[in-house]
Design an enzyme around this catalytic site. Sequence first.
Site, short mmCIF file in Angstrom:
data_model
loop_
_atom_site.label_atom_id
_atom_site.label_comp_id
_atom_site.label_asym_id
_atom_site.label_seq_id
_atom_site.Cartn_x
_atom_site.Cartn_y
_atom_site.Cartn_z
N HIS A 1 6.91 -18.03 -13.23
CA HIS A 1 7.89 -17.08 -13.77
C HIS A 1 8.93 -17.88 -14.54
CE1 HIS A 1 10.75 -13.85 -14.16
NE2 HIS A 1 9.84 -13.02 -13.64
N GLY B 1 1.54 -5.51 3.84
CA GLY B 1 2.26 -5.32 2.58
C GLY B 1 1.79 -4.01 1.94
N ASP C 1 -3.52 -17.15 3.62
CA ASP C 1 -4.33 -17.18 4.85
C ASP C 1 -5.65 -16.42 4.70
OD1 ASP C 1 -2.16 -18.50 5.88
OD2 ASP C 1 -1.38 -16.77 6.96
N GLN D 1 0.67 -18.08 -12.11
CA GLN D 1 1.78 -17.64 -12.96
C GLN D 1 3.08 -18.36 -12.60
OE1 GLN D 1 3.42 -13.34 -13.06
NE2 GLN D 1 2.52 -13.77 -15.06
N LEU E 1 13.80 -15.55 -7.44
CA LEU E 1 13.46 -14.86 -8.68
C LEU E 1 14.67 -14.18 -9.33
CD1 LEU E 1 11.11 -13.87 -10.53
CD2 LEU E 1 11.19 -11.76 -9.24
N ARG F 1 5.02 -13.82 -19.71
CA ARG F 1 5.62 -14.89 -18.90
C ARG F 1 5.08 -16.27 -19.22
NH1 ARG F 1 5.77 -11.40 -13.28
NH2 ARG F 1 7.45 -10.09 -14.05
N GLY G 1 -2.19 -3.41 2.03
CA GLY G 1 -2.77 -3.06 3.33
C GLY G 1 -2.34 -1.67 3.77
N GLU H 1 12.41 -10.18 -14.49
CA GLU H 1 12.21 -9.98 -15.92
C GLU H 1 13.03 -8.77 -16.39
OE1 GLU H 1 8.23 -11.01 -17.34
OE2 GLU H 1 8.07 -8.88 -17.81
N HIS I 1 5.10 -18.17 -9.28
CA HIS I 1 5.48 -16.80 -8.95
C HIS I 1 4.32 -15.94 -8.45
CE1 HIS I 1 7.66 -13.06 -9.10
NE2 HIS I 1 6.86 -12.56 -10.02
N PHE J 1 9.53 -4.30 -20.34
CA PHE J 1 9.13 -5.51 -19.61
C PHE J 1 8.32 -6.39 -20.56
CE2 PHE J 1 8.70 -6.52 -14.88
CZ PHE J 1 10.00 -6.18 -14.59
N ARG K 1 -0.71 -12.39 -15.80
CA ARG K 1 -0.38 -11.03 -15.38
C ARG K 1 0.87 -10.54 -16.11
NH1 ARG K 1 3.24 -8.62 -11.44
NH2 ARG K 1 4.03 -10.66 -10.85
C1 LIG Z 1 10.16 -12.30 -5.69
C2 LIG Z 1 9.02 -11.45 -6.22
C3 LIG Z 1 9.27 -10.37 -7.04
C4 LIG Z 1 8.21 -9.60 -7.52
N1 LIG Z 1 8.49 -8.53 -8.34
C5 LIG Z 1 7.47 -7.76 -8.78
C6 LIG Z 1 7.73 -6.60 -9.57
O1 LIG Z 1 8.87 -6.26 -9.85
N2 LIG Z 1 6.68 -5.87 -10.00
C7 LIG Z 1 5.38 -6.19 -9.69
O2 LIG Z 1 4.47 -5.48 -10.10
N3 LIG Z 1 5.12 -7.27 -8.91
C8 LIG Z 1 6.12 -8.05 -8.44
N4 LIG Z 1 5.84 -9.13 -7.64
C9 LIG Z 1 4.46 -9.33 -7.16
C10 LIG Z 1 4.16 -8.31 -6.06
O3 LIG Z 1 5.31 -8.03 -5.34
C11 LIG Z 1 3.09 -8.81 -5.09
O4 LIG Z 1 1.99 -9.34 -5.79
C12 LIG Z 1 2.58 -7.69 -4.21
O5 LIG Z 1 3.65 -6.98 -3.62
C13 LIG Z 1 1.67 -8.24 -3.13
O6 LIG Z 1 1.37 -7.23 -2.20
P1 LIG Z 1 0.27 -7.47 -1.11
O7 LIG Z 1 0.22 -6.25 -0.29
O8 LIG Z 1 -0.98 -7.92 -1.76
O9 LIG Z 1 0.81 -8.71 -0.25
P2 LIG Z 1 2.19 -8.94 0.55
O10 LIG Z 1 3.19 -7.92 0.29
O11 LIG Z 1 2.54 -10.35 0.30
O12 LIG Z 1 1.74 -8.76 2.06
C14 LIG Z 1 0.91 -9.68 2.72
C15 LIG Z 1 0.73 -9.25 4.16
O13 LIG Z 1 -0.26 -10.04 4.77
C16 LIG Z 1 0.16 -10.43 6.05
N5 LIG Z 1 -0.50 -11.70 6.38
C17 LIG Z 1 -0.56 -12.82 5.62
N6 LIG Z 1 -1.25 -13.78 6.29
C18 LIG Z 1 -1.63 -13.25 7.47
C19 LIG Z 1 -2.34 -13.74 8.60
N7 LIG Z 1 -2.80 -14.99 8.67
N8 LIG Z 1 -2.53 -12.91 9.66
C20 LIG Z 1 -2.04 -11.64 9.64
N9 LIG Z 1 -1.36 -11.13 8.60
C21 LIG Z 1 -1.16 -11.93 7.53
C22 LIG Z 1 1.66 -10.54 5.95
O14 LIG Z 1 2.24 -10.38 7.23
C23 LIG Z 1 1.99 -9.38 5.02
O15 LIG Z 1 2.14 -8.20 5.76
C24 LIG Z 1 6.88 -9.92 -7.17
C25 LIG Z 1 6.63 -11.00 -6.34
C26 LIG Z 1 7.68 -11.79 -5.90
C27 LIG Z 1 7.36 -13.00 -5.05
#
Ligand SMILES: Cc1cc2nc3c(=O)[nH]c(=O)nc-3n(C[C@H](O)[C@H](O)[C@H](O)COP(=O)(O)OP(=O)(O)OC[C@H]3O[C@@H](n4cnc5c(N)ncnc54)[C@H](O)[C@@H]3O)c2cc1C
Length: 570
Positions: free
Chosen positions: A234, A14, A213, A232, A244, A278, A17, A247, A343, A119, A381
């Site tokens: 939403h 994500g 995980d 949280q 979703l 929220r 990472g 907002e 959320h 927001f 948040r």
């Molecule tokens: C619908 C929605 C809308 C949102 N909108 C907003 C917004 O507008 N603004 C804002 O600031 N935030 C928003 N958020 C929150 C925000 O998007 C997330 O908190 C943030 O993008 C998380 O990023 P991350 O890189 O931490 O994790 P993620 O993007 O969730 O990535 C997790 C990664 O870990 C990997 N992974 C997981 N488990 C394993 C495993 N066991 N082995 C190997 N790989 C694994 C997955 O493959 C993935 O690549 C939103 C969230 C949602 C659900």
Amino acid sequence: MKVEEFDALIVGGGLSGLRVAIELVDTMNVAIISKVYPLRSHSGAAQGGINAALGNTEAGKNDSPKTHAYDTVYGSDYLADQDAVMVLAKEAPKIVIELESMGAPFSRLDSGLIAQRPFGGAGFPRTCYAGDRTGHALLHTVYEQCIRKGVKFFDEFFLVDLIKVGNCIAGLVALDIASGELVVFRSESVVLATGGFGRIYKRSTNAIINTGDGLGAAFRAGVPMQDCEFVQFHPTTLFGTNILITEGARGEGGYLFNKNKERFMNKVAPKAMELAPRDIVARAIDTEILEGRGFDDSYVHLDLTHLGKEKIMERLPGIRDISMYFAGVDPIEKPIPVQPGQHYSMGGIASKYKGDFGETPLDGLYSIGETSCISVHGANRLGGNSLLETIVFGRYVGKAIFKKESRRKLKSFEIKNAEEAALKAIEKTFTSWNKNKGKKPADIRMAMKTTMDKNVGVFREEARLHQTTIDLQNVQKDFKSMHIETDDRKFNFGFVRALELRNMVDIAEVTAFAALWRKESRGAHFRTDYPTRNDKEFQVHSLVTKKNGELIMETKPVTLGIFEVKERAY
Ligand SMILES: Cc1cc2nc3c(=O)[nH]c(=O)nc-3n(C[C@H](O)[C@H](O)[C@H](O)COP(=O)(O)OP(=O)(O)OC[C@H]3O[C@@H](n4cnc5c(N)ncnc54)[C@H](O)[C@@H]3O)c2cc1C
């Protein structure tokens, strides 16, 4: 035993990472493992935007990083660490410009500057966006940079467990989903960037893959889970599917109505109205529903019709599509039926702000993004701060890993022994499932989600929380003797779902345990039996570990001192 070796290993493709990898790839041998193809990470689902005090609009011209930090601390109900929040807010404008120069297609003002929308809980229009598909735009942009720089990816590899020697990380064991093989990844720097754990609830906006995980693996390795009681909800998720509804829809001017056509937000937040934070809006909606002023006792209306076709088509096209496809409602003509749903996970793996940024108490193990708790969100948040955290702190974690001077140089026989022991323990867990009896993972999962939805939701109280801790002990028992259809591991998603469930059950237990312990109401954690904030006893971070099969609660102080602690009112 198949072994891969890297200077630094990142779990998660994500935004968090990917941003760590960009920081390290020029100087270190680094790889990302991800259980899904990186562009399918939940970051890509983010809609509304990313916060930075750029002051690009007329209404926002007096905004500043300090105001951004203040809003964040106030919104967190004074549980966020104020020094960490200051860094987040100060770095925000720089990081958004960096994303822009990487090619992120932000929406624009007539002046050509990046557009910003209001927001919840924000004093100024501060949220930069790309229509209502901001996460998609940013994830593609950052991924492209990883490809350009030659980051190595192991797609569809699943982190099963961490490997440690004493209190040092030595690597991890992953399942290659396609071949079904277990692979050892050796590294003295491991970053967990595995996203949130929203799927411990039934009603959630999270992707199916958000199963905690990284948290589960760290928890089993003895790392404390911080502030997990703060979940949280939403306020506006689509009734029926809980997809979703950003907002941003209220940011653009949407109203909330109950079935008596009242804009009920004036009762709890007469100034901010629909743009209160929220936690407050979610409680207001649930109160309307519980007191009989919802539609069908289940939802309220989010009305955008007065915004007009042009604005909806330009700023909220994705929301229109979602409403039409999944609820049969065109928001240009009719209000959208909405209800609160899980959320975001404010809590996560306890990780340092001071010293080696993002490092956990396990030497060499880092965490970042929604998985981690460096505590910038505290008890609630603000929208737009999470995408920001992934990028700002991703860069910081990368820098910390690069700078870490004392590379430990574990002895090779110690590493080998630890690897063999980890593989043996995993095989033992797997074979305990390969029986033709016991409950099915899907039924166990549903039992967990049902009790979480019912008793650890927007409103909580002692007896119900206690019931969930008992329910989850039974879920754990059922899980240990679970039945899986086939033990063939090649591309066996049943097997992967079982591995995810193992992590979810652990984190659900931590969440319920911490919610029962916290006898006060703060941010998203609302106890009907303790309806006020209790700074004297509970202005602390919760830290949960498991010792000899028992959950243990410890605490650590919140970093204050920049902003005066006050009551929240909007
Ligand atoms: C619908 C929605 C809308 C949102 N909108 C907003 C917004 O507008 N603004 C804002 O600031 N935030 C928003 N958020 C929150 C925000 O998007 C997330 O908190 C943030 O993008 C998380 O990023 P991350 O890189 O931490 O994790 P993620 O993007 O969730 O990535 C997790 C990664 O870990 C990997 N992974 C997981 N488990 C394993 C495993 N066991 N082995 C190997 N790989 C694994 C997955 O493959 C993935 O690549 C939103 C969230 C949602 C659900």
